[in-house]
Scaffold this motif. Structure first.
Motif, PDB file in Angstrom:
ATOM      1  N   MET A  13     -68.390  52.531  16.532  1.00  0.00           N
ATOM      2  CA  MET A  13     -68.531  51.334  17.348  1.00  0.00           C
ATOM      3  C   MET A  13     -68.965  50.135  16.501  1.00  0.00           C
ATOM      4  SD  MET A  13     -68.039  50.581  20.397  1.00  0.00           S
ATOM      5  CE  MET A  13     -68.380  49.439  21.646  1.00  0.00           C
ATOM      6  N   THR A  14     -69.750  50.375  15.473  1.00  0.00           N
ATOM      7  CA  THR A  14     -70.216  49.289  14.614  1.00  0.00           C
ATOM      8  C   THR A  14     -69.052  48.614  13.891  1.00  0.00           C
ATOM      9  OG1 THR A  14     -72.278  50.484  14.287  1.00  0.00           O
ATOM     10  CG2 THR A  14     -71.808  48.708  12.757  1.00  0.00           C
ATOM     11  N   TYR A  57     -66.020  48.245  15.000  1.00  0.00           N
ATOM     12  CA  TYR A  57     -65.338  47.376  15.952  1.00  0.00           C
ATOM     13  C   TYR A  57     -66.108  46.074  16.158  1.00  0.00           C
ATOM     14  CZ  TYR A  57     -62.381  51.352  17.105  1.00  0.00           C
ATOM     15  OH  TYR A  57     -61.497  52.385  17.040  1.00  0.00           O
ATOM     16  N   GLN A  58     -67.414  46.163  16.257  1.00  0.00           N
ATOM     17  CA  GLN A  58     -68.227  44.957  16.444  1.00  0.00           C
ATOM     18  C   GLN A  58     -68.105  44.028  15.242  1.00  0.00           C
ATOM     19  OE1 GLN A  58     -72.074  46.645  17.190  1.00  0.00           O
ATOM     20  NE2 GLN A  58     -71.782  46.655  19.404  1.00  0.00           N
ATOM     21  N   GLY A  59     -68.112  44.579  14.044  1.00  0.00           N
ATOM     22  CA  GLY A  59     -67.957  43.773  12.827  1.00  0.00           C
ATOM     23  C   GLY A  59     -66.583  43.130  12.753  1.00  0.00           C
ATOM     24  N   THR A  60     -65.574  43.876  13.144  1.00  0.00           N
ATOM     25  CA  THR A  60     -64.205  43.357  13.116  1.00  0.00           C
ATOM     26  C   THR A  60     -64.041  42.225  14.121  1.00  0.00           C
ATOM     27  OG1 THR A  60     -63.382  45.530  12.476  1.00  0.00           O
ATOM     28  CG2 THR A  60     -61.779  43.979  13.366  1.00  0.00           C
ATOM     29  N   ILE A  61     -64.591  42.397  15.303  1.00  0.00           N
ATOM     30  CA  ILE A  61     -64.496  41.355  16.326  1.00  0.00           C
ATOM     31  C   ILE A  61     -65.256  40.104  15.892  1.00  0.00           C
ATOM     32  CG2 ILE A  61     -65.175  40.754  18.679  1.00  0.00           C
ATOM     33  CD1 ILE A  61     -64.537  43.704  19.409  1.00  0.00           C
ATOM     34  N   ALA A  62     -66.426  40.284  15.294  1.00  0.00           N
ATOM     35  CA  ALA A  62     -67.201  39.138  14.824  1.00  0.00           C
ATOM     36  C   ALA A  62     -66.462  38.395  13.715  1.00  0.00           C
ATOM     37  CB  ALA A  62     -68.570  39.593  14.336  1.00  0.00           C
TER      38      ALA A  62
END
Length: 54
Positions: A1-2, A4-9
Motif C-alpha cells: 500500500m505504501t 501506491y501512496q508514493g506513486t500517487i503523491a
C-alpha cells in the motif's frame, strides 16, 4: 500500500508542475500575458502598481 501512496503523491506533484507550464503556454497563445504594458496600469520605480509615471 505504501508504494501506491508514493506513486500517487509523485503523480500529483508531476501533474501540478505540468499544469503550471501548460497554463502559461495557454495564456501566451491566447495573447493574455503582458496586457498591462500597453494599458492604463503604470508602475513606478519601486514596482508599485497604480501610480502614474512622472
Amino acid at each position: 500500500m505504501t508504494v501506491y501512496q508514493g506513486t500517487i503523491a509523485a503523480a500529483a506533484v508531476i501533474n501540478e508542475i505540468i499544469a503550471v507550464f501548460m497554463a502559461k503556454k495557454g495564456f501566451e497563445w491566447a495573447g493574455e500575458l503582458h496586457q498591462a504594458e500597453g494599458g492604463s496600469i503604470h508602475h513606478d520605480t519601486k514596482g508599485k502598481a497604480g501610480t502614474q509615471p512622472a
